[in-house]
Every structure is written in C-alpha cells, then in structure tokens.
Motif scaffolding. Sequence first.
Motif, PDB file in Angstrom:
ATOM      1  N   MET A   1       2.746 -15.200 -11.237  1.00  0.00           N
ATOM      2  CA  MET A   1       2.584 -15.275 -12.700  1.00  0.00           C
ATOM      3  C   MET A   1       3.246 -14.086 -13.388  1.00  0.00           C
ATOM      4  N   VAL A   2       3.158 -12.912 -12.767  1.00  0.00           N
ATOM      5  CA  VAL A   2       3.834 -11.741 -13.337  1.00  0.00           C
ATOM      6  C   VAL A   2       5.336 -11.962 -13.374  1.00  0.00           C
ATOM      7  N   ILE A   3       5.900 -12.421 -12.257  1.00  0.00           N
ATOM      8  CA  ILE A   3       7.342 -12.613 -12.178  1.00  0.00           C
ATOM      9  C   ILE A   3       7.804 -13.696 -13.138  1.00  0.00           C
ATOM     10  N   GLU A   4       7.079 -14.804 -13.213  1.00  0.00           N
ATOM     11  CA  GLU A   4       7.477 -15.856 -14.134  1.00  0.00           C
ATOM     12  C   GLU A   4       7.412 -15.368 -15.579  1.00  0.00           C
TER      13      GLU A   4
ATOM     14  N   THR B   1      18.973 -20.874 -15.765  1.00  0.00           N
ATOM     15  CA  THR B   1      17.931 -21.895 -15.825  1.00  0.00           C
ATOM     16  C   THR B   1      17.396 -22.078 -14.412  1.00  0.00           C
ATOM     17  N   LEU B   2      16.092 -21.916 -14.254  1.00  0.00           N
ATOM     18  CA  LEU B   2      15.461 -22.040 -12.939  1.00  0.00           C
ATOM     19  C   LEU B   2      14.679 -23.352 -12.899  1.00  0.00           C
ATOM     20  N   VAL B   3      15.091 -24.241 -12.005  1.00  0.00           N
ATOM     21  CA  VAL B   3      14.461 -25.553 -11.889  1.00  0.00           C
ATOM     22  C   VAL B   3      13.448 -25.513 -10.748  1.00  0.00           C
ATOM     23  N   SER B   4      12.173 -25.675 -11.098  1.00  0.00           N
ATOM     24  CA  SER B   4      11.098 -25.600 -10.118  1.00  0.00           C
ATOM     25  C   SER B   4      10.375 -26.934 -10.024  1.00  0.00           C
ATOM     26  N   SER B   5      10.254 -27.460  -8.815  1.00  0.00           N
ATOM     27  CA  SER B   5       9.538 -28.719  -8.639  1.00  0.00           C
ATOM     28  C   SER B   5       8.028 -28.521  -8.722  1.00  0.00           C
ATOM     29  N   ARG B   6       7.587 -27.292  -8.630  1.00  0.00           N
ATOM     30  CA  ARG B   6       6.155 -26.988  -8.670  1.00  0.00           C
ATOM     31  C   ARG B   6       5.745 -26.527 -10.062  1.00  0.00           C
ATOM     32  N   GLU B   7       4.453 -26.303 -10.216  1.00  0.00           N
ATOM     33  CA  GLU B   7       3.915 -25.900 -11.513  1.00  0.00           C
ATOM     34  C   GLU B   7       4.352 -24.501 -11.892  1.00  0.00           C
TER      35      GLU B   7
ATOM     36  N   SER C   1       9.656 -29.843 -12.400  1.00  0.00           N
ATOM     37  CA  SER C   1      10.936 -30.513 -12.675  1.00  0.00           C
ATOM     38  C   SER C   1      11.738 -30.599 -11.382  1.00  0.00           C
ATOM     39  N   ARG C   2      11.592 -31.693 -10.680  1.00  0.00           N
ATOM     40  CA  ARG C   2      12.292 -31.864  -9.411  1.00  0.00           C
ATOM     41  C   ARG C   2      13.726 -32.331  -9.653  1.00  0.00           C
TER      42      ARG C   2
ATOM     43  N   VAL D   1      19.721 -22.616 -11.213  1.00  0.00           N
ATOM     44  CA  VAL D   1      19.206 -22.384  -9.863  1.00  0.00           C
ATOM     45  C   VAL D   1      18.191 -23.476  -9.557  1.00  0.00           C
ATOM     46  N   VAL D   2      18.474 -24.277  -8.554  1.00  0.00           N
ATOM     47  CA  VAL D   2      17.572 -25.359  -8.153  1.00  0.00           C
ATOM     48  C   VAL D   2      16.730 -24.869  -6.987  1.00  0.00           C
ATOM     49  N   GLY D   3      15.424 -24.770  -7.214  1.00  0.00           N
ATOM     50  CA  GLY D   3      14.512 -24.263  -6.201  1.00  0.00           C
ATOM     51  C   GLY D   3      13.941 -22.925  -6.621  1.00  0.00           C
TER      52      GLY D   3
END
Length: 405
Positions: A159-162, A141-147, A176-177, A119-121
């Motif tokens: 933070m709970v969800i992550e 796999t979750l690709v997040s451009s943010r921290e 990871s953009r 999942v990108v985003g």
Amino acid sequence: MTSLARAASLGIELADGANPELGVDAPALYTRIKALAAAQSNDIAEHVAGEGIRIIQARGRLTGPHTIEAAGTTVDADVVLIATGASPRALPDGVPDGERILTCRQIYDLPELPEELIVVGSGVTGAEFASAFQALGSQVTLVSSRERVLPHEDKDAAMVIEGVFRRRGMNVLGKSRAEAVHRKGDGVVVTLADGSQVTGSHCLLTVGMAPATAGIGLAQAGVSLDSRGFIEVDRVSRTAVPGVYAAGDCTGVLMLASVAAMQGRIAMWHALGEAVRPLRLSHVASTIFTDPEIASVGVSQAAVDRGEVAARVVKLPLATNPRAKMGGFRDGFVKLMARPGTGLVLGGVIVAPRASELILPLSIAIEQNLSVDQIAQTFSVYPSLSGSITEAARVVMEFAPDAIL
C-alpha cells in the motif's frame, strides 16, 4: 562532487545554461547496466576457471542420469548440478519483438527512453521496472490483474508503494488483466479483459518466468518436473535421481540470486558428505528494489493474520525517525514480529531507502534466535535509519514485558 563528476558515465545529463533541467542519456545508462552485468558474469567465470574447473561454452543435455553431452563432447560425472535458470514469459497474444513489446531482458537494448511505458504485471519485477522508469522520466502505466500492486508481498508495504506510485504520477490500473498486446504505428495497444484498451509507446511484459528445462533430457534421465516445468527438489537440492541436484530459478524455489547460490552450496556440501543444514525459506531475506525499497524476512503479516503464527506486531512509521526527517523521507515503516512470552524475533518488514541493507540485523536475529530485548539493548547510531529497528524492539518490550529474558 565525486558523484557529480561521474554523472555522465551514469547516464545523467547535468543542467546547464542551455538546458536548465536534469536529463537522462538512456543509451549510456543501458550500456552501463549491461556492462555491470557482464563484469559480474566475467568475474565469476574467471574465479571458476582459476580453481581449475573446465568450462564448456555450449548447450548441453543429459543423455543419462550422470552423462552430459555438449558440443560433441561427452562428460561423465558422479554428481550433476542443474542450474539452467529461467526466461521471461509472454502473453499468448502478446509476443515480444524487442522493439515495442519487450521483456525485462530486451528493454536495455532500446535506443531511447520509453516515452509512455505500459508495464503489464505488478509483481516484483513489474513494480521495480515501473518505479525505475517513472523516476527516469517515462510516463508509466502499470497494469495489475490483482486489486493492488505486489499482491504476494506484505499488504502494508504494498500500500505504501502503490501510494508513492500514484502520488508521483503513475497510472496504476488495478483489477485489470491484460489479454493481448499489439503494435499500432509507432506505439502499442494493450487490450484488457473487459475490452478496454491502453495505448503507449512501449510495453514491458513482466508476467512471470518460465524454467529453462525443456529439451535437455531431464525426463529421460528420470528428473521429475512439476506441472509448470520446474525441477522438483528437496531442501538439500536433490532431484528424484540420486547424485543429480538442481539449484536456482529452474527449481522455482524463490527466484532470488541469494537463494540460488545457497541451493548450489547446499547441493555441493551434501554431495561431498559434509554436514549440511537444509534450506529454510523462513530465513531468506528478500528485497524489492522500488523507491523506497521493501525488505522482508521471516514470518509474514499474512501468516499472523490467518492465525498460523502467534506474534506481537509493532509497526513504526519512518516519518518519526530523526535521520529520515533529515533526509526528507516520509514514506515507509519498520515492522517487527516477535513471539509472545519469549520475545524471539520471528520476522520483519522494512520499507525505506536502502531497506536491503537495513534488513540484515533482523536476518541475524532470526538465524541466531535472538529476542527483542537483545536487539533493544544493542546500541544503534543516532541518528540513523537503523535506530528504528531498536526502537521497534523497545516498543514490543513495552507491550510484552514478559519478553525480557
């Protein structure tokens, strides 16, 4: 027993002697989801037609501020409401093909459950789909451009969800953009900005929405668009052209069905000369349908932290709630923000099962200018998850006894 009897229609394969584990019938599940969406659309269409409203099934365009052309028919109108919605965006180097590289509107057409879904985003849509497919059994796999995931939401909630995602086995790639997505054999390769690659069976792109405003004559009619192509409207849904209104995702104003509906109602009330209250985004309740859900309304924690709003903030962990203990729910909390002195409820965040239902009392409190003492002195069922809302109000009162009116 009723739920178990309906399992097959819900896409759930029950365990038996030959197959001791629960399974997912992906095609049946996808069929049900699409059928539900179609049924809702049909119900609305029937209601509209039942009111004597003419429906033209065609692509229309404005040929003037108050003239629409569709399927060879010209319609003149005193009032025009534009509600053309939006479509999923793609990466410049990652075009959806509907088979391996997908948008959220294509994924339900798959013949199977993605084995390894990238999942990108990591915004709302990405988090929701990542949560859902992980629960169904896909390796996600979750690709997040943010921290962190859900970068625009309450930090504590994100933070709970992550943490839940990671604990359940999801591979979360922060900072990871994604630069490109390509097919490779029977799978996909996602190339990140640092040159590294992630492989999987399918890729779901959740990188935002593009307004459906091109090619329908808006600029020629004088309707102003912003730099992203969204229609510019004021708080009563008016565009730059008198008598022309816009509502929903094409305006870029909080892409929520509830907001779109309210924008439309406000537009029509205003056009008919009725007394109307402008849209107040601070009163909009929203939910992220992850597991657990995140619901919020009113002032944000970020605004409080930046000093933009003075508020007393109390956060109660869900694990202390008796109903949560009975259900084995440990991930989540109820957060309440109130104005010092008066105790007026300013905002709240709930992370819990069915948070979308639990947020309503806080929405009412904000809309009706209720105080924490009024919530604290209201009976809640014991045991219930909603009891944490009244408990949070009591805690605010303990820290701020002057809040009692």
